[in-house]
Write a protein that holds these residues in place. Structure first.
Motif, short mmCIF file in Angstrom:
data_model
loop_
_atom_site.label_atom_id
_atom_site.label_comp_id
_atom_site.label_asym_id
_atom_site.label_seq_id
_atom_site.Cartn_x
_atom_site.Cartn_y
_atom_site.Cartn_z
N ASP A 387 0.77 -1.17 -0.17
CA ASP A 387 -0.21 -0.16 0.00
C ASP A 387 0.78 1.45 0.02
N ASP A 388 2.00 1.40 0.36
CA ASP A 388 2.86 2.57 0.34
C ASP A 388 3.48 2.60 -0.74
N TYR A 389 3.41 1.73 -1.99
CA TYR A 389 4.21 1.77 -3.15
C TYR A 389 3.29 1.55 -4.47
#
Ligand SMILES: Cc1cc2nc3c(=O)[nH]c(=O)nc-3n(C[C@H](O)[C@H](O)[C@H](O)COP(=O)(O)OP(=O)(O)OC[C@H]3O[C@@H](n4cnc5c(N)ncnc54)[C@H](O)[C@@H]3O)c2cc1C
Length: 614
Positions: A387-389
């Motif tokens: 989810d961060d990338y």
């Protein structure tokens, strides 16, 4: 009905079910326990995790290690490398995610007892190439398996998983899996809130170079039977890049690896007349793929391409020049040890053919194609990214969750992420395990439940081949031949012949076109009809039946994807003769498929490739 009602059914409940205890499965089991202290984590394996999967006989190098502690490489570098090797098409979010965590995995392996060679001058891990570090790896798999065994609530060895079970109220949610014990014949129903598929790649879908008495000798593990693809495909998960089969240049007849020879021993190849040949094919290759041929390192498929063209031009065999390097006693030792820790069969083949690489340059050959997601290729399931990338198009749930709720994957199972190898597969298992724990914790009261009718019907289907044999053997006309059934070996050979001749195997010089693929798909359809009449004499043959079923479905997926991508993206892996060039304008994209098991139809679509790293 007597045969089925007598059979014992064992129910196993878990929070997380890991299918396949190879590198990725051991990673998933280990990490699920780390984040899910109170969860019930079960690992099910068709062999014994102690020595199962592609790393069973050991390895001599770990092929994916950044060395961030010494600033040797950064995760971004690895993404660029994999992207280049796969002719531009990789899931950069997934690759980056593995690369940023893989070093910690390797450090754990060392902590658990894996001997990693050190450079005596720097004290760092001894490098074989930019990404590879050298290990004394005969016991690599038992060491990794021990960590998984200690982490699991229970490991079920000798159980072949045949089908996934879906939730009875939510059609797109997984609820478990079924299979049978290959020794006792007990039927197993695994009920689980989340499932991680890590069942390895696929060998023996194309006819191998070694046939007859040598047919067990393949490069990829002969027991890698495509379950990693068939299980999600049957459940309706989207697959990606299934056309991206891999062909390996290896030492002839023993499939001995060449990596250490090129990278560490600095050996090189030449044609039958002692000439360098790769540069001869530069202009020709540039015509086909443009400036991908100018990239460094030259993509693996393009190096195969030069090899294949040179052989077609009548200047084979291609040989590895070992005579020079082997004059150095240290290099000679490394050359032999490389096989002893990983592919002992190659040393035996050389001995049996009077080849001493100190005096004779050994022949190389190109293998039959394999389907896998962890090597210089990236076939597999389409998965949600970190989810961060991950860009929003690549994110619909938890990291490494497929397009089915609660169904995760890792290693060869997951598509779009080449060059993860053993350490990256374990790392991806860890990533999937952590995400699966989050998924289970978030479920709350919304628990999946299996449908009794579904698993009872599957029980009948799974054991039917034993009954087919019981009945059909009364009609045996000669030897084992009966007009009313086919045996798994016959089905396998028929599959390999179809794939070889119509979907780009060695017999067809890796070449296909639309008419060939159309006919290949028709023949696969006919084969599928006959699979209903498969017969199994015993439990071992029953396992062969289900391995064949999985191979056939994965093969169909390969053929469908190959038909869909109307370009030749990876010359050296396969050729679309009717579309001989790389076509970045229309095909700089992923191919996706979804199989509908009710209709037998395949829905194909394109998905964008996002370049996140410059
Ligand atoms: C010849 C060879 C050389 C290699 N060399 C290197 C190297 O030098 N360095 C390196 O880092 N990597 C190397 N690799 C790659 C590495 O082995 C793989 O990347 C890695 O093993 C993939 O992990 P996986 O868990 O996806 O598959 P695997 O490790 O193969 O595990 C899959 C597991 O699933 C089980 N299984 C399959 N089907 C079922 C089913 N239906 N039910 C239950 N269980 C099932 C299998 O028995 C197996 O245990 C090599 C591989 C091969 C074959």
């Amino acid at each position: 009905m007597g045969l089925f009602s007598r059979r014992k059914t064992v129910f196993v409940d878990s929070d997380i079910l890991v299918i396949g205890g190879g590198m990725a499965g051991c990673g998933a089991t280990y990490e699920s326990r780390y984040w899910g202290r109170d969860l019930k984590v079960v690992c099910v394996e068709k062999a014994n995790i102690e020595r199962s999967g592609a790393v069973a006989q050991g390895l001599y190098a770990i092929n994916c290690y950044m060395g961030m502690q010494w600033d040797e490489n950064q995760p971004e570098d690895h993404v660029r490398y994999a992207r280049n090797d796969l002719m531009g098409l990789v899931r950069e979010d997934l690759g980056y995610d593995i690369a940023r965590h893989v070093d910690s995995t390797v450090h754990k392996f060392e902590e658990w007892g894996l001997p990693i060679m050190k450079d005596p001058e720097t004290g760092r891990y001894l490098r074989e190439g930019q990404w590879q570090i050298m290990i004394h790896g005969e016991s690599y798999k038992p060491i990794v398996a021990e960590a998984a065994r200690k982490a699991a609530t229970k490991v079920y060895n000798r159980i072949m998983v045949t089908h996934l079970l879906m939730d009875k109220s939510k059609t797109n949610r997984v609820a478990g899996a079924v299979g049978f014990n290959v020794r006792t014949g007990d039927f197993y129903v695994f009920r689980s809130k989340a499932v991680i598929v890590s069942a390895g790649g696929a060998s023996h879908i194309f006819k191998p170079r070694s046939v007859g008495e040598g047919m067990g000798r393949t490069w990829y593990a002969p027991w890698s039977s495509a379950s990693a693809y068939a299980l999600p495909i049957l459940a309706g998960a989207k697959m990606t890049q299934m056309e991206n089969r891999i062909v390996l240049t290896r030492f002839k007849d023993g499939y001995g690896p060449v990596g250490a020879y090129f990278l560490h021993l600095k050996t090189y190849t030449e044609n039958a007349y002692g000439e360098e040949y790769e540069s001869k094919w530069y202009d020709h290759t540039k015509e086909l793929v443009g400036d991908y041929i100018d990239r460094h390192p030259v993509p693996t498929c393009l190096r195969n391409h030069a090899f294949l063209e040179e052989v077609k031009a009548g200047r084979g065999p291609i040989r590895m020049v070992t005579k020079e390097a082997f004059q150095d006693p240290h290099k000679e030792t490394v050359g032999w040890e490389n096989f002893l820790g990983m592919t002992i069969g190659q040393a035996v083949v050389w001995a049996s053919q009077n080849i001493d690489p100190k005096h004779t340059n050994p022949e190389l050959t190109t293998s039959e194609p394999y389907v896998m997601g962890s090597h210089a290729t990236c076939s597999g399931a389409w998965a949600s990214g970190p989810d961060d990338y991950a860009p929003s198009d690549y994110q619909w749930g938890y990291n490494r969750m497929m397009t089915i709720d609660g169904l995760f994957g890792a290693g060869d199972t997951i598509g779009g992420t080449a060059h993860k190898f053993s350490s990256g597969s374990f790392t991806e298992g860890r990533i999937a395990g952590k995400a699966a724990v989050n998924y289970v914790n978030d479920l709350g009261k919304e628990q999946p439940a299996v449908d009794e009718t579904e698993y009872n019907d599957l029980k009948k289907t799974i054991f039917q081949p034993l009954e087919n044999y019981e009945v059909g053997r009364n009609e045996i006309v000669a030897g084992t031949v009966s007009p009313s059934y086919i045996l798994p070996i016959h089905g396998l050979q028929r599959l390999e012949k179809i794939m070889d001749e119509y979907v780009g195997g060695i017999g067809a010089h890796y070449t296909v076109n639309e008419p060939l693929l159309t006919r290949g798909l028709e023949l696969l359809d006919m084969l599928k009809e006959d699979l209903e009449h498969l017969a199994a004499e015993d439990l071992h043959q029953l396992q062969r039946v289900w391995e064949l079923q999985h191979r056939v479905l994965a093969s169909e997926s390969v053929a469908q994807h190959t038909m869909f991508r109307t370009e030749t993206r990876w010359p050296g892996y396969y050729y679309r003769a009717d579309h001989p060039k790389l076509d970045d304008k229309d095909w700089h994209c992923f191919t996706l498929s979804r199989y509908d098991r009710k209709t037998g139809e395949w829905a194909m679509e394109k998905a964008p490739v996002y370049h996140i790293i410059d």
